[in-house]
Design an enzyme around this catalytic site. Structure first.
Site, PDB file in Angstrom:
ATOM      1  N   CYS A   2     -52.094 -74.251-110.898  1.00  0.00           N
ATOM      2  CA  CYS A   2     -51.269 -74.285-112.121  1.00  0.00           C
ATOM      3  C   CYS A   2     -51.591 -75.482-113.001  1.00  0.00           C
ATOM      4  O   CYS A   2     -51.166 -75.534-114.149  1.00  0.00           O
ATOM      5  CB  CYS A   2     -49.795 -74.314-111.763  1.00  0.00           C
ATOM      6  SG  CYS A   2     -49.371 -73.118-110.497  1.00  0.00           S
ATOM      7  N   HIS A  35     -45.355 -69.018-118.076  1.00  0.00           N
ATOM      8  CA  HIS A  35     -46.313 -69.773-117.260  1.00  0.00           C
ATOM      9  C   HIS A  35     -47.544 -68.938-116.931  1.00  0.00           C
ATOM     10  O   HIS A  35     -47.688 -68.444-115.812  1.00  0.00           O
ATOM     11  CB  HIS A  35     -45.617 -70.262-115.990  1.00  0.00           C
ATOM     12  CG  HIS A  35     -46.471 -71.089-115.078  1.00  0.00           C
ATOM     13  ND1 HIS A  35     -47.505 -71.888-115.528  1.00  0.00           N
ATOM     14  CD2 HIS A  35     -46.442 -71.243-113.719  1.00  0.00           C
ATOM     15  CE1 HIS A  35     -48.075 -72.481-114.483  1.00  0.00           C
ATOM     16  NE2 HIS A  35     -47.455 -72.107-113.386  1.00  0.00           N
TER      17      HIS A  35
END
Ligand SMILES: CC(C)(COP(=O)(O)OP(=O)(O)OC[C@H]1O[C@@H](n2cnc3c(N)ncnc32)[C@H](O)[C@@H]1OP(=O)(O)O)[C@@H](O)C(=O)NCCC(=O)NCCS
Ligand SMILES: [Zn+2]
Lengths: 132, 385
Positions: B83, B333
């Protein structure tokens, strides 16, 4: 010098780690011969003290829940088992392993500090049960 | 060391985006270059992030993007750090320019996930953890953060309502962000009644699966200052750190060590103190992650960040605004686009385009981006020029 003479040898391969709990009925780990830190995750150098003198050891199979969560949205390998608890289990000899509790279906069924026991199973991963 | 400035940044609206990742990536790249005032030919290196490109049967995205931008001869590389991939890519760009190897770089992160079902996406996301030792023993991605949340709630008495305050705040902020995945405010009641995904985390504690792309153009001002069209953001610190990969091997389950390490390095590099930071974009993949970020980076004492959020201290009009963009929670996200998207928000703020979520008079911004459960972490500190 040949390659095999210089090559680093881990205490066990990941395959051997899995074979141990799936087939041989034991959880294996490494102990650092310098600082005695125990870990199940396969490593070559101690994360605590930097020593590469590790020894393969058999780990305890009972311990307590350090923390947990309840999986309602599983990955493909656990599709038929949700909900279940994923737990970090501090074994009685100090090492911490990941495991899952098929019987813990909600937060009412498990608590930090609960005593748990590893149980050999044909299912994926390491299964723990609460000690009543 | 050469100065490094962010000259332009662009993103698309996160959410369900039609088309392929490569298209989104190329579109936002050209938009960021055009906003900056330099030309594609000025780019000395393209750093791409696309951790789950494999879900589209695509790797080696760099040459595709560069060809699409008319600069096929420019070198490119894919940077993967789960991420935190595109903030890691930004760090690479920073190092290249600061070291004088190149004068301008393109950083672009992209992810396309909406073609996957919940089951497939959850299985892909579990890949960011330690497969053999964590995922295979029942850990999902939300499950690992939920395990941190259980430990934090037990040790510090952190309440659902405190996590809920973070979700409510981030949804409010996203409601004035035209690029956000979710643009509707939610109530505390909606939060509390949302279904449990991974106890103790509910649906509204989680970031969604989003498609999206974000790009950042960074330059050496000594070379390009005269060409710039935007108010630039000088990168005063670009720091990264790591932690033990698997949660089972960490001593403290209520903190992410890499966040503290990277923040300490960054504050030192930038020669600023906590009180100098005017707002932050932090990695809130789950509400508990925002609590951990605020505490681990030293902005709040351990165990107090949830309460601070509930008191409104981190709202846009609060003492220290956190995630004015809506954060990962509500802006969305798309894994590899997130680090770059945080920089987009910094540029929107510095250029007076943030509208209702504007942090008035902000000079210093901090961007904090975590890879997986903290195995990697980036912290950037940017100053309005
Ligand atoms: C929470 C989660 C399991 C939901 O799965 P999903 O496949 O998105 O669920 P669905 O598609 O069934 O969504 C159901 C509804 O909830 C909404 N929704 C989904 N995720 C949401 C979220 N995180 N927050 C708010 N609403 C959400 C959807 O928009 C949808 O609404 P609609 O029916 O009005 O369109 C999933 O988003 C998830 O795992 N998130 C975490 C991702 C992650 O781990 N990221 C890495 C972190 S570093
Ligand atoms: Zn040791």
């Amino acid at each position: 010098m040949t390659m095999s003479e210089t090559a680093v040898k881990p205490q066990y391969t990941i395959n051997e780690f899995e074979h141990a709990y799936q087939e041989d009925g034991k959880i294996i780990g490494q102990e650092c011969t310098s600082c005695h830190h125990r870990m199940a995750t396969q490593i070559l150098v101690c994360v605590k003290c930097g020593s590469s003198k590790l020894a393969s050891v058999q780990l305890a199979t009972e311990g307590v829940v350090r923390s947990f969560s309840i999986q309602n949205v599983p990955s493909d390998e656990f599709i038929n088992d949700a909900p279940y608890a994923y737990a970090l289990v501090q074994l009685s000899d100090g090492a911490v392993v990941s495991g899952w509790l098929p019987e813990a279906k909600s937060e009412k069924d498990i608590e930090i500090g609960d005593k748990v026991q590893w149980k050999k199973s044909y299912k994926v991963g390491m299964i723990f049960e609460k000690v009543k | 060391m050469e100065e490094v400035w962010v000259a332009g940044a662009a993103m698309n609206r996160f959410g369900k985006v039609p088309g392929m990742g490569r298209e989104m990536a190329a579109n936002v790249s050209l938009e960021a270059i055009e906003k900056s005032g330099i030309s594609p030919k000025d780019i000395g290196y393209t750093f791409i992030s696309n951790a789950f490109g494999i879900s589209e049967r695509q790797a080696h995205l760099g040459p595709l993007i560069n060809t699409s931008l008319g600069i096929p001869e420019v070198p490119s590389a894919t940077i993967e750090s789960a991420c935190s991939s595109s903030s890691a890519a930004l760090h690479e760009a920073f190092v290249h320019i600061a070291g004088g190897f190149i004068d301008a770089a393109l950083v672009v992160g992209v992810e396309k996930l909406s073609h996957l079902e919940t089951l497939a996406a959850t299985s892909y996301f579990a890949m960011g953890a330690d497969y053999a030792f964590e995922s295979k023993n029942g850990a999902t991605f939300p499950g690992l953060y939920a395990t941190l949340a259980t430990a934090h709630m037990k040790k510090y008495g952190t309440k659902h309502e405190e996590l809920g305050a973070i979700a409510v705040k981030n949804h409010v902020n996203a409601s004035s962000n035209p690029h956000a995945h979710f643009q509707k405010p939610i109530s505390m009641e909606t939060y509390l009644n949302s279904p449990m995904v991974s106890f103790p985390l509910k649906l509204y504690d989680c970031c969604p699966f989003s498609d999206g792309a974000a790009a950042v153009v960074v330059v050496n001002p000594a070379k390009f200052k005269k060409d710039l069209k935007e108010v630039p953001a000088a990168i005063r610190a670009s720091a990264r750190a790591g932690s033990i990969a698997a949660l089972q091997d960490r001593t403290d389950l209520t903190a992410i060590p890499a966040s503290r390490l990277a923040a300490d390095k960054a504050l030192h590099q930038a020669k600023v103190e906590h009180k100098d930071i005017d707002f932050m974009e932090v990695h809130d993949c789950f509400t508990i992650a925002e609590v951990l970020a605020m505490e681990d980076m030293g902005f709040f004492a351990k165990g107090t960040a949830g309460k601070a959020a509930a008191e409104g201290q981190t709202r846009v009009d609060g003492k220290l605004p956190v995630n004015p963009s809506g954060g990962l929670k509500a802006k969305g996200h798309p894994v590899s686009a997130t680090g770059a998207a945080q920089i987009v928000e910094v540029m929107e703020q510095f250029n007076g385009r943030a509208g209702k979520r504007e942090v008035k008079g902000a000079e210093y911004a901090l961007a904090h981006n975590v890879g997986a459960t903290g195995g990697s972490c980036s912290v950037h500190i940017l100053q309005r020029v």
